[in-house]
Design a protein around this motif. Structure first.
Motif, PDB file in Angstrom:
ATOM      1  N   ALA A 111       0.830  -1.141   0.045  1.00  0.00           N
ATOM      2  CA  ALA A 111      -0.270  -0.420   0.110  1.00  0.00           C
ATOM      3  C   ALA A 111       1.048   1.184  -0.133  1.00  0.00           C
ATOM      4  N   LYS A 112       1.465   1.268   0.914  1.00  0.00           N
ATOM      5  CA  LYS A 112       2.888   2.387   0.966  1.00  0.00           C
ATOM      6  C   LYS A 112       3.423   2.841  -0.590  1.00  0.00           C
ATOM      7  N   GLY A 113       4.174   1.362  -1.841  1.00  0.00           N
ATOM      8  CA  GLY A 113       4.189   1.406  -2.232  1.00  0.00           C
ATOM      9  C   GLY A 113       3.270   2.244  -3.745  1.00  0.00           C
ATOM     10  N   VAL A 114       1.906   1.928  -3.974  1.00  0.00           N
ATOM     11  CA  VAL A 114       0.912   2.292  -4.375  1.00  0.00           C
ATOM     12  C   VAL A 114       0.758   4.475  -4.289  1.00  0.00           C
ATOM     13  N   ARG A 117       3.795   5.492  -5.566  1.00  0.00           N
ATOM     14  CA  ARG A 117       3.837   6.030  -6.927  1.00  0.00           C
ATOM     15  C   ARG A 117       2.608   7.124  -7.727  1.00  0.00           C
ATOM     16  N   MET A 118       1.858   7.342  -7.028  1.00  0.00           N
ATOM     17  CA  MET A 118       0.388   7.406  -7.878  1.00  0.00           C
ATOM     18  C   MET A 118       0.963   9.326  -6.810  1.00  0.00           C
ATOM     19  N   TYR A 119       1.457   9.335  -5.690  1.00  0.00           N
ATOM     20  CA  TYR A 119       1.355  11.037  -5.486  1.00  0.00           C
ATOM     21  C   TYR A 119       2.550  11.240  -5.279  1.00  0.00           C
ATOM     22  N   ARG A 120       4.103  10.445  -5.910  1.00  0.00           N
ATOM     23  CA  ARG A 120       5.100  10.887  -5.673  1.00  0.00           C
ATOM     24  C   ARG A 120       5.438  11.398  -3.844  1.00  0.00           C
ATOM     25  N   LEU A 121       5.310  10.285  -3.185  1.00  0.00           N
ATOM     26  CA  LEU A 121       5.458  10.172  -2.327  1.00  0.00           C
ATOM     27  C   LEU A 121       6.987   9.578  -1.602  1.00  0.00           C
ATOM     28  N   SER A 124       8.171   7.401   3.928  1.00  0.00           N
ATOM     29  CA  SER A 124       7.707   8.335   5.139  1.00  0.00           C
ATOM     30  C   SER A 124       6.461   8.471   4.639  1.00  0.00           C
ATOM     31  N   GLN A 125       6.686   9.492   3.877  1.00  0.00           N
ATOM     32  CA  GLN A 125       5.555  10.227   3.863  1.00  0.00           C
ATOM     33  C   GLN A 125       3.950   9.730   3.747  1.00  0.00           C
ATOM     34  N   ALA A 126       3.995   8.316   3.133  1.00  0.00           N
ATOM     35  CA  ALA A 126       2.926   7.517   2.278  1.00  0.00           C
ATOM     36  C   ALA A 126       2.768   6.263   4.118  1.00  0.00           C
ATOM     37  N   PHE A 127       3.452   6.236   4.674  1.00  0.00           N
ATOM     38  CA  PHE A 127       3.111   5.523   5.870  1.00  0.00           C
ATOM     39  C   PHE A 127       2.244   6.577   6.201  1.00  0.00           C
ATOM     40  N   LEU A 130      -1.520   6.818   5.351  1.00  0.00           N
ATOM     41  CA  LEU A 130      -1.864   5.683   5.295  1.00  0.00           C
ATOM     42  C   LEU A 130      -2.565   5.427   6.747  1.00  0.00           C
ATOM     43  N   VAL A 131      -0.842   5.894   8.132  1.00  0.00           N
ATOM     44  CA  VAL A 131      -1.351   6.310   9.673  1.00  0.00           C
ATOM     45  C   VAL A 131      -3.011   6.883   9.460  1.00  0.00           C
ATOM     46  N   TRP A 132      -2.891   8.449   9.505  1.00  0.00           N
ATOM     47  CA  TRP A 132      -3.539   8.898   9.310  1.00  0.00           C
ATOM     48  C   TRP A 132      -5.365   8.184   9.115  1.00  0.00           C
ATOM     49  N   GLN A 133      -5.253   7.675   7.427  1.00  0.00           N
ATOM     50  CA  GLN A 133      -6.247   7.856   7.591  1.00  0.00           C
ATOM     51  C   GLN A 133      -6.505   6.158   7.770  1.00  0.00           C
ATOM     52  N   SER A 134      -6.163   6.207   8.794  1.00  0.00           N
ATOM     53  CA  SER A 134      -6.607   4.638   9.445  1.00  0.00           C
ATOM     54  C   SER A 134      -7.060   5.391  10.674  1.00  0.00           C
ATOM     55  N   GLN A 135      -6.513   6.132  11.197  1.00  0.00           N
ATOM     56  CA  GLN A 135      -7.009   6.839  12.740  1.00  0.00           C
ATOM     57  C   GLN A 135      -8.322   7.936  12.551  1.00  0.00           C
ATOM     58  N   GLN A 136      -8.473   8.349  11.253  1.00  0.00           N
ATOM     59  CA  GLN A 136      -9.211   9.736  10.977  1.00  0.00           C
ATOM     60  C   GLN A 136     -10.905   7.981  10.485  1.00  0.00           C
ATOM     61  N   THR A 137     -10.895   7.353  10.109  1.00  0.00           N
ATOM     62  CA  THR A 137     -11.591   6.025   9.904  1.00  0.00           C
ATOM     63  C   THR A 137     -12.097   5.427  10.668  1.00  0.00           C
TER      64      THR A 137
END
Length: 162
Positions: A111-114, A117-121, A124-127, A130-137
């Motif tokens: 998921a980090k790799g996706v 690639r998609m957002y040019r992160l 660390s930023q990709a992770f 994911l953590v932020w979205q996990s907490q928000q949802t």
């Protein structure tokens, strides 16, 4: 258990305390003194060093022995060596949990790799995303990563970045 042959030494409080692990000695001495002083049973989980220098993790359960006048003259009880038990439990837990941890980590890395690639992160930023979205949802990180990977086929194709 301490490394002496039966009858080789006279067990004394001082001798037993001398074998206690230095970090545990004071608390064991205090618990022993409290047991004698209050007439209560003695129980402790601590470490001791045997005559060969090996460390043992033990549980001790003992009670005070009184003479005919009620004066404490010693203790009687038993040691349970937990060293092998604790080590085996640790090995069993690792053997049981490790495959699941590796599998969870793999899908999170995908998921980090996706996201990278998609957002040019960077990783660390990709992770962090994911953590932020996990907490928000309020969705576990692994479940969120699995959901993202499952939805990849439904995404439109990416256009080349070069």
């Amino acid at each position: 258990m301490h490394g002496y042959r039966p009858g080789e030494i006279e067990p004394t409080t001082e001798l037993l305390l001398a074998h206690k692990h230095p970090a545990d000695r004071e608390h064991v001495a205090a618990a022993f003194a409290r047991s004698i002083e209050r007439g209560e049973p003695f129980s402790s989980q601590h470490r001791f060093i045997d005559t060969s220098g090996d460390e043992h993790k033990v549980m001790v359960v003992a009670d005070r022995i009184d003479d005919d006048t009620g004066v404490a003259v010693g203790t009687a009880g038993f040691y349970i060596d937990l060293s092998g038990t604790l080590a085996q439990n640790r090995r069993d837990t690792i053997a049981e949990e490790l495959p699941e941890m590796i599998e969870a980590r793999a899908v999170i890395e995908q998921a980090k790799g996706v996201l990278m690639r998609m957002y040019r992160l960077n990783a660390s930023q990709a992770f962090d995303v994911l953590v932020w979205q996990s907490q928000q949802t309020n969705v576990k990180l692994r479940d969120l990563a699995e959901q993202l990977i499952a939805e990849i086929p439904a995404l439109p194709p990416l256009r080349p970045v070069w």
